[in-house]
Design a protein around this motif. Sequence first.
Motif, mmCIF file in Angstrom:
data_model
loop_
_atom_site.group_PDB
_atom_site.id
_atom_site.type_symbol
_atom_site.label_atom_id
_atom_site.label_comp_id
_atom_site.label_asym_id
_atom_site.label_seq_id
_atom_site.Cartn_x
_atom_site.Cartn_y
_atom_site.Cartn_z
ATOM 1 N N PRO A 94 -62.620 19.510 -15.056
ATOM 2 C CA PRO A 94 -62.316 20.406 -13.795
ATOM 3 C C PRO A 94 -60.818 20.411 -13.744
ATOM 4 O O PRO A 94 -60.717 21.299 -13.247
ATOM 5 C CB PRO A 94 -63.169 19.621 -12.661
ATOM 6 C CG PRO A 94 -63.575 18.256 -13.288
ATOM 7 C CD PRO A 94 -63.714 17.987 -14.719
ATOM 8 N N GLU A 95 -60.163 19.296 -13.529
ATOM 9 C CA GLU A 95 -58.825 19.370 -13.156
ATOM 10 C C GLU A 95 -57.858 20.183 -14.019
ATOM 11 O O GLU A 95 -57.172 21.022 -13.627
ATOM 12 C CB GLU A 95 -58.124 18.130 -12.956
ATOM 13 C CG GLU A 95 -58.774 17.249 -11.693
ATOM 14 C CD GLU A 95 -58.612 15.816 -11.741
ATOM 15 O OE1 GLU A 95 -58.280 15.109 -10.571
ATOM 16 O OE2 GLU A 95 -58.095 15.369 -12.813
ATOM 17 N N PHE A 96 -58.332 19.936 -15.192
ATOM 18 C CA PHE A 96 -57.537 20.935 -16.354
ATOM 19 C C PHE A 96 -57.728 22.380 -16.290
ATOM 20 O O PHE A 96 -57.147 23.333 -16.139
ATOM 21 C CB PHE A 96 -57.795 20.412 -17.784
ATOM 22 C CG PHE A 96 -56.897 21.265 -18.821
ATOM 23 C CD1 PHE A 96 -57.548 21.980 -19.616
ATOM 24 C CD2 PHE A 96 -55.608 21.018 -18.788
ATOM 25 C CE1 PHE A 96 -56.729 22.638 -20.473
ATOM 26 C CE2 PHE A 96 -54.834 21.820 -19.907
ATOM 27 C CZ PHE A 96 -55.516 22.487 -20.780
ATOM 28 N N TYR A 97 -59.204 22.538 -15.957
ATOM 29 C CA TYR A 97 -59.614 23.870 -15.776
ATOM 30 C C TYR A 97 -58.752 24.792 -14.645
ATOM 31 O O TYR A 97 -58.505 25.764 -14.645
ATOM 32 C CB TYR A 97 -61.263 24.036 -15.782
ATOM 33 C CG TYR A 97 -61.560 25.508 -16.267
ATOM 34 C CD1 TYR A 97 -61.425 26.631 -15.496
ATOM 35 C CD2 TYR A 97 -62.579 25.441 -17.320
ATOM 36 C CE1 TYR A 97 -61.980 27.841 -16.134
ATOM 37 C CE2 TYR A 97 -63.195 26.580 -17.774
ATOM 38 C CZ TYR A 97 -62.906 27.865 -16.934
ATOM 39 O OH TYR A 97 -63.227 28.976 -17.414
ATOM 40 N N ARG A 98 -58.972 24.088 -13.522
ATOM 41 C CA ARG A 98 -58.391 24.325 -12.338
ATOM 42 C C ARG A 98 -56.721 24.576 -12.496
ATOM 43 O O ARG A 98 -56.276 25.650 -11.872
ATOM 44 C CB ARG A 98 -58.520 23.170 -11.226
ATOM 45 C CG ARG A 98 -57.757 23.728 -9.934
ATOM 46 C CD ARG A 98 -58.103 22.748 -8.716
ATOM 47 N NE ARG A 98 -59.514 22.754 -8.217
ATOM 48 C CZ ARG A 98 -60.395 21.802 -8.156
ATOM 49 N NH1 ARG A 98 -59.977 20.579 -8.607
ATOM 50 N NH2 ARG A 98 -61.426 21.994 -7.358
ATOM 51 N N LEU A 99 -56.019 23.716 -13.334
ATOM 52 C CA LEU A 99 -54.702 24.108 -13.306
ATOM 53 C C LEU A 99 -54.454 25.157 -14.163
ATOM 54 O O LEU A 99 -53.633 26.093 -13.802
ATOM 55 C CB LEU A 99 -54.062 22.653 -14.263
ATOM 56 C CG LEU A 99 -52.643 23.034 -14.651
ATOM 57 C CD1 LEU A 99 -51.768 23.025 -13.699
ATOM 58 C CD2 LEU A 99 -52.057 21.871 -15.749
ATOM 59 N N GLN A 100 -55.245 25.612 -15.097
ATOM 60 C CA GLN A 100 -55.143 26.545 -16.212
ATOM 61 C C GLN A 100 -55.359 27.902 -15.256
ATOM 62 O O GLN A 100 -54.975 28.947 -15.466
ATOM 63 C CB GLN A 100 -56.479 26.632 -17.013
ATOM 64 C CG GLN A 100 -56.125 27.474 -18.224
ATOM 65 C CD GLN A 100 -57.026 26.931 -19.648
ATOM 66 O OE1 GLN A 100 -56.533 26.980 -20.760
ATOM 67 N NE2 GLN A 100 -58.211 26.706 -19.141
ATOM 68 N N LEU A 101 -56.495 27.871 -14.328
ATOM 69 C CA LEU A 101 -56.793 28.953 -13.671
ATOM 70 C C LEU A 101 -55.575 29.277 -12.609
ATOM 71 O O LEU A 101 -54.925 30.502 -12.192
ATOM 72 C CB LEU A 101 -57.972 28.847 -12.744
ATOM 73 C CG LEU A 101 -59.165 28.855 -13.190
ATOM 74 C CD1 LEU A 101 -60.616 28.646 -12.333
ATOM 75 C CD2 LEU A 101 -59.561 29.763 -14.079
ATOM 76 N N ALA A 102 -54.815 28.273 -12.123
ATOM 77 C CA ALA A 102 -53.673 28.332 -11.236
ATOM 78 C C ALA A 102 -52.734 29.110 -11.902
ATOM 79 O O ALA A 102 -51.811 29.893 -11.428
ATOM 80 C CB ALA A 102 -53.534 26.976 -10.587
ATOM 81 N N LEU A 103 -52.651 28.837 -13.129
ATOM 82 C CA LEU A 103 -51.518 29.438 -14.056
ATOM 83 C C LEU A 103 -52.058 30.766 -14.499
ATOM 84 O O LEU A 103 -51.188 31.370 -15.437
ATOM 85 C CB LEU A 103 -51.134 28.403 -15.136
ATOM 86 C CG LEU A 103 -50.435 27.045 -14.446
ATOM 87 C CD1 LEU A 103 -50.157 26.042 -15.474
ATOM 88 C CD2 LEU A 103 -49.260 27.494 -13.464
ATOM 89 N N TRP A 104 -53.176 31.112 -14.355
ATOM 90 C CA TRP A 104 -53.907 32.012 -15.301
ATOM 91 C C TRP A 104 -52.689 33.496 -14.858
ATOM 92 O O TRP A 104 -52.380 34.247 -15.519
ATOM 93 C CB TRP A 104 -55.094 32.657 -14.884
ATOM 94 C CG TRP A 104 -55.720 33.412 -15.734
ATOM 95 C CD1 TRP A 104 -55.524 34.068 -16.976
ATOM 96 C CD2 TRP A 104 -57.039 34.286 -15.314
ATOM 97 N NE1 TRP A 104 -56.358 34.869 -17.364
ATOM 98 C CE2 TRP A 104 -57.402 35.057 -16.257
ATOM 99 C CE3 TRP A 104 -57.841 34.083 -14.238
ATOM 100 C CZ2 TRP A 104 -58.487 35.835 -16.346
ATOM 101 C CZ3 TRP A 104 -59.061 34.818 -14.166
ATOM 102 C CH2 TRP A 104 -59.353 35.662 -15.365
ATOM 103 N N PHE A 105 -52.720 33.671 -13.444
ATOM 104 C CA PHE A 105 -51.709 34.944 -13.056
ATOM 105 C C PHE A 105 -50.593 34.413 -12.374
ATOM 106 O O PHE A 105 -50.137 34.973 -11.549
ATOM 107 C CB PHE A 105 -52.487 35.712 -12.015
ATOM 108 C CG PHE A 105 -53.872 36.352 -12.345
ATOM 109 C CD1 PHE A 105 -55.201 36.057 -11.864
ATOM 110 C CD2 PHE A 105 -53.919 36.985 -13.808
ATOM 111 C CE1 PHE A 105 -56.291 36.758 -12.441
ATOM 112 C CE2 PHE A 105 -55.087 37.776 -14.122
ATOM 113 C CZ PHE A 105 -56.166 37.414 -13.339
#
Lengths: 188, 188
Positions: A94-105
């Motif tokens: 979850p944390e890695f996915y959340r980081l990825q989403l935060a950096l998506w845009f």
Amino acid sequence: MDNRTRILQEALRLFSNRGYEAVGVQEICEAAEITKPTLYHYFGNKIGLLEAILHHWGVDFDQRVSVAAEYHGDLPLTLNRLVKAFFELAALHPEFYRLQLALWFAPPESEAGKTILPSLKRQHDSIEALFRKAADDHGNMRGRDRIYAISFLGLVNSYAAIFLNNLTQLDDELCFRILHHFMHGIYS
Amino acid sequence: MDNRTRILQEALRLFSNRGYEAVGVQEICEAAEITKPTLYHYFGNKIGLLEAILHHWGVDFDQRVSVAAEYHGDLPLTLNRLVKAFFELAALHPEFYRLQLALWFAPPESEAGKTILPSLKRQHDSIEALFRKAADDHGNMRGRDRIYAISFLGLVNSYAAIFLNNLTQLDDELCFRILHHFMHGIYS
DNA sequence: CTTTTATTGTACCGATGAGTATAATAAAAC
DNA sequence: GTTTTATTATACTCATCGGTACAATAAAAG
């Protein structure tokens, strides 16, 4: 657990919760119970730490996505597998996915945003390739691989975000609904 | 142009390009050619500046979205108007839209992410309300207002992001394709 | 004109930012 | 056991961080 791994994990936790720029190296060191030269020994600098995080968790991510995106003639099955792969990754990391989403845009000139771009592009490319191959079996889809890949990722990540905010469960029913909508639209 | 407005504009430019946390107050002051106490006089603190930015540009945003989302019995027309409204906003206020996207999936404990939440929720609620009303005319859609609102925003923002990276034009054809896919799926 | 209010600035605060030189300690190799 | 390598730390650097006290200047009000 060795120090290097503990640094990665603490940094991921802090970055995913507050953002790369808002968390300083000293705070990460305190969380990991090491000092700054230790961190710099392993990762060179702050962006090196982020790169190591993206690599450490990104390997599993890339692998699951590319395996799930392999097209063997059955598009609904493949898309179902792919959505499931993303959902599993959200549940497992979850944390890695959340980081990825935060950096998506992420802002175009932000360090972290620039660093993650290759990863995001790989994901997009796997999915675009899937739609390109599927177009051989579905003439109507020809020339739309890019638009469908963008749409698919937009959908899946929107739901992943809501899951990560504890506002939904990523169960089979939701998977079905998302895919149903994606494949058949809103009137059916 | 007065100093207050110039501060807002310079801050928006910097935040949208590099992110809220990565840009310090001193840098904004230099860009706006004022000193820190002047900035603090107008906005109180850094987060006050961000709030002022979100308000200054958010008013137009909210208004266009809520007007476009008004449902009068024709769903395709309304959705078309809505997509067009988002695209216009991306064209009129690219920096503001970019900032909003950057904060869309912001880390949960990030200052900027928490600050923008009410705005994002308003947008979502306008669109969910639209689908709820439309469900009265389209029985199949009943109970799906939330999922469609999420999907719609996921889609539109994905395309807005690509536009803002100069990778596409947001023209009528793209609008049509996006809506066609949204309403009718991938096989038609 | 004087007084009051609004606007803007000088100079500063303590904390934190990313990073580094060098030394100390621990572990591995011989 | 000694030597080499790997790991970790102490103490530090300069710059920047968000913010502030107080003063100066400009504009508005009387």
